[in-house]
Design a protein around this motif. Structure first.
Motif, PDB file in Angstrom:
ATOM      1  N   VAL A 244       0.809  -1.172   0.053  1.00 32.06           N
ATOM      2  CA  VAL A 244       0.016  -0.019  -0.093  1.00 32.06           C
ATOM      3  C   VAL A 244       0.733   1.316   0.029  1.00 32.06           C
ATOM      4  O   VAL A 244       0.775   2.277  -0.798  1.00 32.06           O
ATOM      5  CB  VAL A 244      -0.837  -0.014   1.192  1.00 32.06           C
ATOM      6  N   GLU A 245       1.842   1.121   0.786  1.00 36.60           N
ATOM      7  CA  GLU A 245       2.935   2.428   0.898  1.00 36.60           C
ATOM      8  C   GLU A 245       3.516   2.549  -0.398  1.00 36.60           C
ATOM      9  O   GLU A 245       3.577   3.705  -0.842  1.00 36.60           O
ATOM     10  CB  GLU A 245       3.941   2.172   1.884  1.00 36.60           C
ATOM     11  N   TYR A 246       3.949   1.559  -1.060  1.00 41.52           N
ATOM     12  CA  TYR A 246       4.565   1.563  -2.540  1.00 41.52           C
ATOM     13  C   TYR A 246       3.489   2.164  -3.468  1.00 41.52           C
ATOM     14  O   TYR A 246       3.926   3.182  -4.192  1.00 41.52           O
ATOM     15  CB  TYR A 246       4.967   0.260  -2.910  1.00 41.52           C
ATOM     16  N   LEU A 247       2.271   1.820  -3.468  1.00 38.92           N
ATOM     17  CA  LEU A 247       1.474   2.379  -4.598  1.00 38.92           C
ATOM     18  C   LEU A 247       0.833   3.883  -4.019  1.00 38.92           C
ATOM     19  O   LEU A 247       0.723   4.634  -5.038  1.00 38.92           O
ATOM     20  CB  LEU A 247       0.272   1.631  -4.134  1.00 38.92           C
ATOM     21  N   GLU A 248       1.150   4.170  -2.824  1.00 36.20           N
ATOM     22  CA  GLU A 248       0.802   5.444  -2.540  1.00 36.20           C
ATOM     23  C   GLU A 248       1.913   6.491  -2.841  1.00 36.20           C
ATOM     24  O   GLU A 248       2.068   7.554  -3.158  1.00 36.20           O
ATOM     25  CB  GLU A 248       0.598   5.745  -1.008  1.00 36.20           C
ATOM     26  N   ARG A 249       3.381   6.001  -3.021  1.00 33.85           N
ATOM     27  CA  ARG A 249       4.444   6.842  -3.413  1.00 33.85           C
ATOM     28  C   ARG A 249       5.168   6.648  -4.663  1.00 33.85           C
ATOM     29  O   ARG A 249       5.760   7.328  -5.033  1.00 33.85           O
ATOM     30  CB  ARG A 249       5.506   6.320  -2.408  1.00 33.85           C
ATOM     31  N   ILE A 250       4.537   5.720  -5.552  1.00 39.27           N
ATOM     32  CA  ILE A 250       5.189   5.693  -6.814  1.00 39.27           C
ATOM     33  C   ILE A 250       5.030   6.678  -7.921  1.00 39.27           C
ATOM     34  O   ILE A 250       5.965   6.914  -8.393  1.00 39.27           O
ATOM     35  CB  ILE A 250       4.936   4.001  -7.536  1.00 39.27           C
TER      36      ILE A 250
END
Length: 112
Positions: A19-25
């Motif tokens: 989820v964090e990856y998706l929020e930051r990519i």
């Protein structure tokens, strides 16, 4: 010429890191003109098999996709994905405008 990062996602563990990856990519792609063209949506397999999902990210050119892939901002979050996902990823450029498959066939014909 337009270029792409294509991921064939074979498995993913849904967890807070993903989820964090998706929020930051997206913020890592923006400076290079990158945007999602396809992200795990509906696809119809009409021949063979396709296990998993597909992600396609479009960039203005091959230089931009490689610059994004290597940038410190993406490298900082990459582990959030790789620790929880198995995927095959390729970076590639589209064919030149006016490409004719018949020319490739003619070249191959001389080899057989």
């Amino acid at each position: 010429m337009t270029a792409y990062a294509l991921a064939h996602v074979r498995s993913v563990e849904l967890c807070p890191d993903i989820v964090e990856y998706l929020e930051r990519i997206q913020a890592t792609m923006d400076p290079f003109g990158g945007h999602f063209a396809f992200h795990g949506g509906q696809k119809d397999v009409v021949e063979g098999s396709w296990d998993g999902d597909m992600i396609l990210i479009e960039f203005p050119d091959l230089e931009a996709v490689w610059a994004w892939w290597a940038c410190p901002e993406y490298q900082e979050i990459k582990h959030l994905r790789t620790d929880h996902m198995v995927a095959d990823i390729v970076l590639f450029e589209t064919l030149a405008e006016g490409y004719q498959v018949g020319e490739t066939a003619a070249k191959l014909k001389t080899l057989i």
